[in-house]
Design an enzyme around this catalytic site. Sequence first.
Site, PDB file in Angstrom:
ATOM      1  N   ASP A  90      -4.703  -0.387   4.809  1.00 10.10           N
ATOM      2  CA  ASP A  90      -4.960  -1.819   5.542  1.00 10.10           C
ATOM      3  C   ASP A  90      -4.078  -1.886   6.737  1.00 10.10           C
ATOM      4  OD1 ASP A  90      -6.707  -3.878   6.241  1.00 10.10           O
ATOM      5  OD2 ASP A  90      -5.588  -4.871   4.324  1.00 10.10           O
ATOM      6  N   HIS A 210     -12.570  -8.511   7.983  1.00 11.83           N
ATOM      7  CA  HIS A 210     -11.736  -9.230   7.272  1.00 11.83           C
ATOM      8  C   HIS A 210     -11.603 -10.622   7.010  1.00 11.83           C
ATOM      9  CE1 HIS A 210      -9.130  -5.697   8.386  1.00 11.83           C
ATOM     10  NE2 HIS A 210     -10.275  -5.296   8.396  1.00 11.83           N
TER      11      HIS A 210
HETATM   12  P1  13P Z   1      -8.016 -12.271   2.554  1.00 18.77           P
HETATM   13  O1  13P Z   1      -6.931 -12.580   2.588  1.00 18.77           O
HETATM   14  O2  13P Z   1      -8.504 -13.662   3.460  1.00 18.77           O
HETATM   15  O3  13P Z   1      -9.341 -11.961   1.422  1.00 18.77           O
HETATM   16  O4  13P Z   1      -8.029 -11.402   4.156  1.00 18.77           O
HETATM   17  C1  13P Z   1      -7.692 -10.275   3.494  1.00 18.77           C
HETATM   18  C2  13P Z   1      -7.791  -9.120   4.857  1.00 18.77           C
HETATM   19  O5  13P Z   1      -8.786  -9.427   5.576  1.00 18.77           O
HETATM   20  C3  13P Z   1      -7.329  -8.392   4.483  1.00 18.77           C
HETATM   21  O6  13P Z   1      -7.271  -7.335   5.762  1.00 18.77           O
END
Ligand code: 13P
Length: 286
Positions: A90, A210
Site C-alpha cells: 500500500d 481509499h
Molecule cells: P481507512 O483506514 O480509513 O479504512 O483507510 C485505509 C486505506 O485507505 C489504506 O490505504
Amino acid sequence: MLITGRQEKQIFEQARDERWAIGAFNAFDLNSLEAIMQAAEELGVPALVQTWDFYNPEKPNMSEFAAKVFIKQIIDRAAASPVPVILHLDHTPTFGGCMRGVRNGWNSVMIDASAKSLEENIALSAKVVEAAHPCDVLVEGEIGHVAGNSGLDTIYTDVDDAVAYVKGSGVDLCAVSIGTVHGFYATEPKLNYDRIAELREAIDIPLVMHGGSGLTEEQFKKSIANGIVKINFATYVQIAGGKAIADAVAGQERPMFNNVVKAGQNAARDFIKMHMQIFGTRPVSL
Ligand code: 13P
C-alpha cells in the site's frame, strides 16, 4: 494460493464487469493476517492482504529482521491457502520502495505520488510500471489526493486528469478521490457517485476507493454499483479487534494473553467477513 499479476488483473476485471468489489485489508502481524485469510477462506473468495512498506529505512514499521520474517510468513500462508491471494504493498511514495515490494514477492504495489503535480505523478508512476510489469507485478496509482481526516472539503478527482494519468502512466488500478478520507471522519463524508460513474466511463481500468472505514452499507453498495472495484479498509478493522480485546480484558483478574489476542483476531475476522459480504466479493475460477 499465490497468484500472478496477470491472474490478479483477471479477478479485478471480473469484479468490474460484474459490479462487485474486493476489500483490501491490512495485515501488520500474524493475527491480523489470520483474520483476513480465515474470512476469505470461510467464504471461499479471493483475499487481498495489504501491507505497509515495512522495510522502509526512513520510516521503519518494524525491524528489518522482523519485516523479513513476517513477509516470509505472509507468502507461506498465502501459498498454503485454497483461495487466491493478492499481496499488495500500500501507499509507497518512492520508486525504491515499490521495487522492495516487487523483490519481496508482492504481486501488486501502489506508487503514491498523488500529492505531486500531474506531470511528476505520471513520470514516477510510469517508471514503476516499466520496472514492475516485466516481473508480472501490477501497479496501482492515485490521481486526486485522498486526504487525511482534516475535515477539509474534498477535492474530487478531475476526469480529464484521470484520463491523462492512466494513459501516460500505464497503471493497472487507479485510486481516485471521490469523497472519502483516511481514518476517522471529522465531518460527514460527501460521496460523489456521479463522479465515480464518470470516471468509470472515461478510464478503462479498475477504480480504487481509499478510506473505506466509517462508510455505511448503502454508501459502499452505491459506490460499487457506480464502478468502485477495490476498497481499502483498515482503521475500523483495527477498532473491531481492539474493542474485542478491551471486552475480553474487562473485569478479568487474570486476563490471559493468548485468549485476549484470539478474541481480537476472531472479531476482526468476523468484521472483515461481514464486509466481504457487503462488497459482494465472489469466488473466482482462474
Ligand atoms: P481507512 O483506514 O480509513 O479504512 O483507510 C485505509 C486505506 O485507505 C489504506 O490505504
